[in-house]
Design a protein around this motif. Structure first.
Motif, PDB file in Angstrom:
ATOM      1  N   ILE A 108       0.861  -1.215  -0.027  1.00 16.05           N
ATOM      2  CA  ILE A 108       0.056  -0.133  -0.117  1.00 16.05           C
ATOM      3  C   ILE A 108       0.988   1.079   0.057  1.00 16.05           C
ATOM      4  CG2 ILE A 108      -2.019  -1.350   0.910  1.00 16.05           C
ATOM      5  CD1 ILE A 108      -0.920  -0.001   3.869  1.00 16.05           C
ATOM      6  N   LEU A 109       0.333   2.426  -0.265  1.00 16.56           N
ATOM      7  CA  LEU A 109       0.879   3.550  -0.269  1.00 16.56           C
ATOM      8  C   LEU A 109       1.301   4.289   0.853  1.00 16.56           C
ATOM      9  CD1 LEU A 109      -0.883   5.432  -3.126  1.00 16.56           C
ATOM     10  CD2 LEU A 109       1.033   4.140  -3.436  1.00 16.56           C
ATOM     11  N   TYR A 110       0.642   3.929   2.165  1.00 16.85           N
ATOM     12  CA  TYR A 110       1.035   4.381   3.109  1.00 16.85           C
ATOM     13  C   TYR A 110       0.695   3.292   4.214  1.00 16.85           C
ATOM     14  CZ  TYR A 110       0.975   7.536   7.565  1.00 16.85           C
ATOM     15  OH  TYR A 110       0.999   7.725   8.840  1.00 16.85           O
ATOM     16  N   LEU A 111       1.480   3.306   5.473  1.00 10.28           N
ATOM     17  CA  LEU A 111       1.240   2.217   6.497  1.00 10.28           C
ATOM     18  C   LEU A 111       1.645   2.988   7.729  1.00 10.28           C
ATOM     19  CD1 LEU A 111       0.083  -0.335   7.178  1.00 10.28           C
ATOM     20  CD2 LEU A 111       2.503  -1.096   7.363  1.00 10.28           C
ATOM     21  N   GLU A 112       0.729   3.201   8.809  1.00 10.29           N
ATOM     22  CA  GLU A 112       0.963   4.057  10.016  1.00 10.29           C
ATOM     23  C   GLU A 112       2.136   3.481  10.471  1.00 10.29           C
ATOM     24  OE1 GLU A 112      -1.370   5.110  13.965  1.00 10.29           O
ATOM     25  OE2 GLU A 112      -2.318   3.734  12.654  1.00 10.29           O
ATOM     26  N   ALA A 113       3.051   4.417  11.133  1.00 10.90           N
ATOM     27  CA  ALA A 113       4.221   4.018  11.937  1.00 10.90           C
ATOM     28  C   ALA A 113       3.926   3.118  13.257  1.00 10.90           C
ATOM     29  CB  ALA A 113       4.853   5.175  12.118  1.00 10.90           C
ATOM     30  N   GLY A 114       4.663   2.105  13.283  1.00  9.99           N
ATOM     31  CA  GLY A 114       4.518   1.130  14.552  1.00  9.99           C
ATOM     32  C   GLY A 114       5.406  -0.224  14.188  1.00  9.99           C
ATOM     33  N   MET A 115       4.943  -1.096  15.140  1.00  5.96           N
ATOM     34  CA  MET A 115       5.607  -2.325  14.943  1.00  5.96           C
ATOM     35  C   MET A 115       4.677  -3.202  14.497  1.00  5.96           C
ATOM     36  SD  MET A 115       8.797  -2.063  15.983  1.00  5.96           S
ATOM     37  CE  MET A 115       9.242  -3.780  16.045  1.00  5.96           C
ATOM     38  N   TYR A 116       5.250  -4.285  13.472  1.00  5.48           N
ATOM     39  CA  TYR A 116       4.382  -5.187  12.836  1.00  5.48           C
ATOM     40  C   TYR A 116       5.009  -6.432  12.850  1.00  5.48           C
ATOM     41  CZ  TYR A 116       1.798  -1.097  11.174  1.00  5.48           C
ATOM     42  OH  TYR A 116       0.954  -0.020  10.925  1.00  5.48           O
ATOM     43  N   ASP A 117       4.504  -7.360  13.196  1.00  5.73           N
ATOM     44  CA  ASP A 117       4.906  -8.781  13.005  1.00  5.73           C
ATOM     45  C   ASP A 117       4.266  -9.399  11.593  1.00  5.73           C
ATOM     46  OD1 ASP A 117       5.888  -8.864  15.296  1.00  5.73           O
ATOM     47  OD2 ASP A 117       4.250  -9.842  16.655  1.00  5.73           O
ATOM     48  N   VAL A 118       5.139  -9.778  10.714  1.00  4.96           N
ATOM     49  CA  VAL A 118       4.955 -10.357   9.359  1.00  4.96           C
ATOM     50  C   VAL A 118       5.132 -11.689   9.309  1.00  4.96           C
ATOM     51  CG1 VAL A 118       5.283  -9.939   6.889  1.00  4.96           C
ATOM     52  CG2 VAL A 118       5.241  -7.676   8.379  1.00  4.96           C
ATOM     53  N   PRO A 119       4.121 -12.665   9.051  1.00  2.19           N
ATOM     54  CA  PRO A 119       4.498 -13.924   8.859  1.00  2.19           C
ATOM     55  C   PRO A 119       4.850 -14.293   7.400  1.00  2.19           C
ATOM     56  CG  PRO A 119       2.168 -13.730   9.113  1.00  2.19           C
ATOM     57  CD  PRO A 119       2.703 -12.458   9.382  1.00  2.19           C
ATOM     58  N   ILE A 120       5.897 -15.132   7.340  1.00  2.00           N
ATOM     59  CA  ILE A 120       6.438 -15.613   6.069  1.00  2.00           C
ATOM     60  C   ILE A 120       6.850 -17.163   6.116  1.00  2.00           C
ATOM     61  CG2 ILE A 120       8.454 -15.287   4.428  1.00  2.00           C
ATOM     62  CD1 ILE A 120       8.914 -12.473   5.494  1.00  2.00           C
ATOM     63  N   ILE A 121       6.221 -17.596   5.107  1.00  2.00           N
ATOM     64  CA  ILE A 121       6.359 -19.134   4.902  1.00  2.00           C
ATOM     65  C   ILE A 121       7.448 -19.385   4.024  1.00  2.00           C
ATOM     66  CG2 ILE A 121       5.350 -21.339   3.977  1.00  2.00           C
ATOM     67  CD1 ILE A 121       2.667 -20.102   4.615  1.00  2.00           C
ATOM     68  N   VAL A 122       8.347 -20.025   4.617  1.00  2.00           N
ATOM     69  CA  VAL A 122       9.790 -20.337   3.815  1.00  2.00           C
ATOM     70  C   VAL A 122       9.942 -21.741   3.622  1.00  2.00           C
ATOM     71  CG1 VAL A 122      12.450 -20.232   3.835  1.00  2.00           C
ATOM     72  CG2 VAL A 122      10.882 -18.454   4.984  1.00  2.00           C
ATOM     73  N   THR A 123      10.141 -22.428   2.448  1.00  2.00           N
ATOM     74  CA  THR A 123      10.069 -23.942   2.019  1.00  2.00           C
ATOM     75  C   THR A 123      11.472 -23.955   1.295  1.00  2.00           C
ATOM     76  OG1 THR A 123       7.763 -23.537   1.708  1.00  2.00           O
ATOM     77  CG2 THR A 123       8.825 -25.517   0.646  1.00  2.00           C
ATOM     78  N   ASP A 124      12.093 -25.225   1.712  1.00  2.00           N
ATOM     79  CA  ASP A 124      13.441 -25.659   1.063  1.00  2.00           C
ATOM     80  C   ASP A 124      12.986 -26.551  -0.046  1.00  2.00           C
ATOM     81  OD1 ASP A 124      12.837 -28.001   2.041  1.00  2.00           O
ATOM     82  OD2 ASP A 124      14.160 -28.139   3.742  1.00  2.00           O
ATOM     83  N   SER A 125      14.341 -27.097  -0.659  1.00  2.00           N
ATOM     84  CA  SER A 125      14.076 -27.704  -1.926  1.00  2.00           C
ATOM     85  C   SER A 125      14.400 -29.159  -1.705  1.00  2.00           C
ATOM     86  CB  SER A 125      15.318 -27.323  -2.777  1.00  2.00           C
ATOM     87  OG  SER A 125      14.910 -25.985  -3.191  1.00  2.00           O
ATOM     88  N   GLY A 126      14.233 -29.652  -0.440  1.00  2.00           N
ATOM     89  CA  GLY A 126      14.457 -31.041  -0.097  1.00  2.00           C
ATOM     90  C   GLY A 126      13.480 -31.896  -0.586  1.00  2.00           C
ATOM     91  N   ASN A 127      13.494 -33.417  -0.407  1.00  2.00           N
ATOM     92  CA  ASN A 127      12.809 -34.262  -0.671  1.00  2.00           C
ATOM     93  C   ASN A 127      12.487 -35.106   0.263  1.00  2.00           C
ATOM     94  OD1 ASN A 127      11.408 -36.061  -2.195  1.00  2.00           O
ATOM     95  ND2 ASN A 127      12.994 -37.096  -3.358  1.00  2.00           N
ATOM     96  N   PRO A 128      11.289 -35.131   0.941  1.00  2.00           N
ATOM     97  CA  PRO A 128      10.327 -34.108   0.560  1.00  2.00           C
ATOM     98  C   PRO A 128      10.724 -32.744   1.239  1.00  2.00           C
ATOM     99  CG  PRO A 128       9.466 -35.281   2.517  1.00  2.00           C
ATOM    100  CD  PRO A 128      10.786 -35.984   2.120  1.00  2.00           C
ATOM    101  N   PRO A 129      10.108 -31.615   0.569  1.00  2.00           N
ATOM    102  CA  PRO A 129      10.614 -30.248   1.199  1.00  2.00           C
ATOM    103  C   PRO A 129       9.760 -29.993   2.407  1.00  2.00           C
ATOM    104  CG  PRO A 129       8.800 -30.060  -0.588  1.00  2.00           C
ATOM    105  CD  PRO A 129       9.165 -31.683  -0.651  1.00  2.00           C
TER     106      PRO A 129
END
Length: 897
Positions: free
Chosen positions: A659-680
């Motif tokens: 977005i163009l503007y986000l109010e100042a402050g602390m944000y917890d952003v969840p991110i999903i990370v997946t490796d290349s193993g078998n199975p990943p």
């Protein structure tokens, strides 16, 4: 004459100075006796000129001196021979005739007529006695007598040494034929006359008779060269000086003297006859050209006389001692003592003088005795697996010189040890052979060894000596079986398997081998080192199983390898054990999800200014790591609404605002990370993002940073108020502490009167009697105030050193409310009151001490007298107040009140 010399130098002609030389000699001539001198000029300073004669009895020296080659007696009146001079460079030759006239003893001589070209002698018509010399003769020609061109050559005078006299003893008489006309004085000069040794010879100046004054010693001076002079009474020379040669005839008066009294020599044993041993030398001070100095040698005795009494002989002329017989054996006779005699007179024992010396001949050792073993067989035993152990000592016998190369033994194993397990070393003291283990032996491979050892010397055997059959011996060595430790054949055994296998999985069998094949023993296994406690071992067969899950990512694993050590022990006596290491290489599986990095970040509240670079970390290894997949979850929906992820490459991505503007402050952003193993494997990670207002450079402002931290204006004001209140409380506490300190200083400085000890008079108890006064009243040690319970003393009895009884002085009372200005006045008033108090200690009264008894070890003090201290002015004591009034009266000369 001067003109002749000039002419001669200008036209030099080589040749003798005379064609005919004549000399007067005695009938008996000694060997080497000088007769006359011929002069030859070669115009080249006589270089390269050599002389020879046609007579075997006379020779000519390099300086032209004619001498006799042997002792001879001239049979006729004269001897004539030819002297030839020849130039070795030009080969030219010149001849001259030498005539030797024998001096006659009769007086029938007549004058000889001179012939042209010859030199002759004219004897005095009045012949002199036989001992008279005519050094200055005249000869006659057609014009009468004239002096010859050359003087006579006087034959030498022989004087025997050690003459017994009487002295002076006349030798010859010298006279000139002019003494018939004028008086002549004769004199002699030279060594032995007017030069040291002085006055050996003397001459009668008037008669010309010459004397010897003392016995001669040829060993001091073998000859003397004197000159005879003839002058008139005025000292004018009448005749030219003439040479006189005096030879001292040698007598056999010196024994041969050996250079050393003891000679040391050596000869090898077994030497052949004629072998040189040594040389002894004796010198004789007598004339070596005569029999008196000719020394001959002979052997007197030989000790011991074994194997023959004549083992050596000596060259009689040179003194060389050589062997004359065979049979020299050092093992039988090590040394010979030979007495050698030296005799002069060519060894004539009847007339010669003799001397002796000792020759010690040492028979040196040669290797003529091979070493031999004392027995043909030796035995020993050795435990297996031992090195540097002496198994057996081999004894030998060698009759050669001990501790020499001919005796020192060298041992060599010639058979029975193909693998080189043993070595034979030589004991340097006993010469024994020490059979030593240099390579460990194994009982299971060799139970015994049969060695053949040969012994020899460091030095080779002498020529013709053969080795003895006893120089070889057999050595039997038995090997003892000992309990050996089990060993793992494949130590550092490596196995490979995937991590994560479940507990109880059989990995391998890690078994050990007991080398003691001939012992029935059991091997037990145990763990020695298992850092993670992942394994367990079967104690009977060594089977290894897992006790926990093996993790490649554990701290106990290094470079994908986990090590464990196991112990294998047998039940022998004593027990023995061995260790083995098992290495497990763990193959990675994808058992670790990736973790997002970084965990915290900041971004501006407006997009397109900056973005956050994110990546992932995975504990696994390739191929169970990247490339990674970064994505935002669908829940909550605000995450995908506000944020977006842009992929950069396989390992990195960017997180930015959607977005163009986000109010100042602390944000917890969840991110999903997946490796290349078998199975990943996937992992949702939270990144804390701080959104803040930014300046033109894209950096968060201070206010924005605070706002971003989540604090409103009210919260900030509340924090500031709290800080202000806290500072106010601290200030009030400091002010209160200062006021309390001030109040403490303004309080009265003196304590209560009953607690004041400054003006109190301290009363000290008395000490009582001395060492031997044991009967004293203890009540005297009590303070007067504390003696209420003690019975009263008789009236009128009081110790003079007690405190006087009277009214107590009135001291000033301390004000209840003290003022700092009154303290000084208060102290002065107290001081005045104390000075006027006669009861205050110290009391101005004489102290009476109890009697301490007799025999005190302390000396008397009655001799101390204060009045003996000298004349001094003590008037100043009057100024010290009433306390010192008594002293002022005693020492100041005042009167008592």
């Amino acid at each position: 004459a001067h003109n002749e010399d000039l002419t001669t130098r200008e036209t030099c002609k080589a040749g003798f100075s005379e064609d005919d030389y004549t000399a007067l000699i005695s009938q008996n001539i000694l060997e080497g006796e000088k007769l006359l001198q011929v002069k030859f000029s070669s115009c080249l300073e006589t270089k390269g000129t050599q002389y020879e004669t046609n007579s075997v009895d006379f020779k000519v020296g390099a300086d032209g001196t004619v001498f006799a080659t042997r002792e001879l007696q001239v049979p006729s009146e004269q001897v004539a021979f030819t002297v030839t001079a020849w130039d070795s460079q030009t080969a030219e030759r010149w001849d001259a005739v030498v005539r030797l006239l024998v001096a006659q003893t009769s007086s029938s001589h007549s004058g000889h007529k001179a012939q042209k070209g010859k030199k002759t002698v004219a004897l005095d018509p009045s012949p002199p006695p036989k001992d008279t010399l005519l050094p200055w003769p005249q000869h006659q020609n057609s014009n009468g007598l004239r002096r010859r061109k050359r003087d006579w050559v006087i034959p030498p005078i022989n004087v025997p040494e050690n003459s017994r006299g009487p002295f002076p003893q006349q030798l010859v008489r010298i006279r000139s034929d002019k003494d018939n006309d004028i008086p002549i004085r004769y004199s002699i000069t030279g060594v032995g006359a007017d030069q040291p040794p002085m006055e050996v010879f003397s001459i009668d100046s008037m008669s010309g008779r010459m004397y010897v004054t003392r016995p001669m010693d040829r060993e001091e001076h073998a000859s003397y060269h004197l000159r005879a002079h003839a002058v008139d009474m005025n000292g004018n020379k009448v005749e030219n000086p003439i040479d006189l040669y005096i030879y001292v005839i040698d007598m056999n008066d010196n024994r041969p003297e050996f250079i050393n009294q003891v000679y040391n020599g050596s000869v090898d044993e077994g030497s052949k006859p004629g072998t040189y041993v040594m040389t002894v030398t004796a010198n004789d001070a007598d004339d070596s050209t005569t029999a008196n100095g000719m020394v001959r040698y002979r052997i007197l005795t030989q000790t011991p006389q074994s194997p023959s009494q004549n083992m050596f002989t000596i060259n009689s002329e040179t003194g060389d001692i050589v062997t004359v017989a065979a049979g020299l054996d050092r093992e039988k006779v090590q040394q010979y003592t030979v007495i050698v005699q030296a005799t002069d007179m060519e060894g004539n024992l009847n007339y010669g003088l003799s001397n002796t010396a000792t020759a010690i001949i040492t028979v040196t050792d040669v290797n003529d005795n091979p070493p031999e073993f004392t027995t043909s067989t030796f035995a020993g035993e050795v435990p297996e697996n031992r090195v540097e152990t002496v198994v057996a000592n081999l004894t030998v016998m060698d009759r050669d010189q001990p501790h020499s190369p001919n005796w020192n033994a060298v041992y060599r194993i010639i058979s029975g040890d193909p693998s080189g397990h043993f070595s034979v070393r030589t004991d340097p003291v006993t010469n024994e052979g020490m059979v030593t283990v240099v390579k460990a032996v194994d009982y299971e491979l060799n139970r015994a060894f049969m060695l053949t050892v040969m012994v020899s010397n460091q030095a080779p055997l002498a020529s013709g000596i053969q080795m003895s059959f006893q120089s070889t011996a057999g050595v039997t060595i038995s090997v003892m079986d000992i309990n050996e430790a089990p060993y793992f054949p494949s130590n550092h055994k490596l196995i490979r398997l995937e991590e994560g296998v479940p507990p109880g999985t059989v990995l391998t069998t890690f078994s050990a081998v007991d080398p003691d094949r001939f012992m029935q023993q059991a091997v037990r296994y145990s763990k020695l080192s298992d850092p993670a406690n992942w394994l367990q071992v079967n104690t009977t067969n060594g089977q290894i199983t897992t006790a926990a899950v093996l993790d490649r990512e554990s701290l106990y694993t290094k470079n994908n390898v986990y090590e464990a050590t196991f112990l294998a022990a047998d039940n022998g006596i004593p027990p023995a054990s061995g260790t083995g290491t098992l290495q497990i290489y763990l193959i990675d599986i994808n058992d670790n999800a990736p973790e997002l990095l970084p965990k915290e970040a900041q971004i501006c509240e407006k997009p397109n200014l900056n973005a956050i670079n994110i990546t992932a970390a995975d504990a696994d290894v390739d191929p169970n790591i990247g490339p990674y997949v970064f994505e935002l979850p669908f829940v909550p929906a605000a995450v995908r609404k506000n944020w977006t992820i842009t992929r950069l490459n396989g390992d990195y991505a960017q997180l930015s605002l959607r977005i163009l503007y986000l109010e100042a402050g602390m944000y917890d952003v969840p991110i999903i990370v997946t490796d290349s193993g078998n199975p990943p494997l996937s992992n949702m990670s939270i990144i804390k993002v701080k959104v803040c207002p930014c300046d033109d450079n894209g950096d968060c402002t201070t206010i924005g940073a605070v706002a971003a931290a989540g604090l409103g204006t009210g919260a900030i004001v509340a924090i500031l108020i709290c800080i202000l209140i806290l500072l106010t409380m601290v200030l009030l506490f400091v002010v209160w502490m200062k006021r309390r300190e001030k109040e403490r200083h303004t309080k009265q400085l003196l304590i209560d009167p009953e607690d004041d000890v400054r003006d109190n008079i301290l009363k000290y108890d008395e000490e009582g009697g001395g060492e031997e006064d044991q009967d004293y009243d203890l009540s005297q040690l009590q303070q007067p105030e504390a003696m209420g319970h003690v019975p009263s003393k008789a009236p009128g009895v009081r110790r003079v050193d007690e405190r006087p009884v009277g009214a107590e002085p009135q001291y000033p009372v301390r004000p209840m409310v003290p003022h700092p200005g009154d303290i000084g006045e208060f102290i002065n008033e107290g001081l005045r009151a104390a000075d006027n108090d006669p009861t205050a200690p110290p009391y101005d009264s004489l102290l009476v001490f109890d009697y301490e008894g007799s025999g005190s070890t302390a000396g008397s003090v009655s001799s101390l007298n204060s009045s003996s201290s000298g004349d001094q002015d003590y008037d100043y004591l009057n100024d010290w107040g009433p306390r010192f009034k008594k002293l002022a009266d005693m020492y100041g000369g005042g009167e008592e009140d």
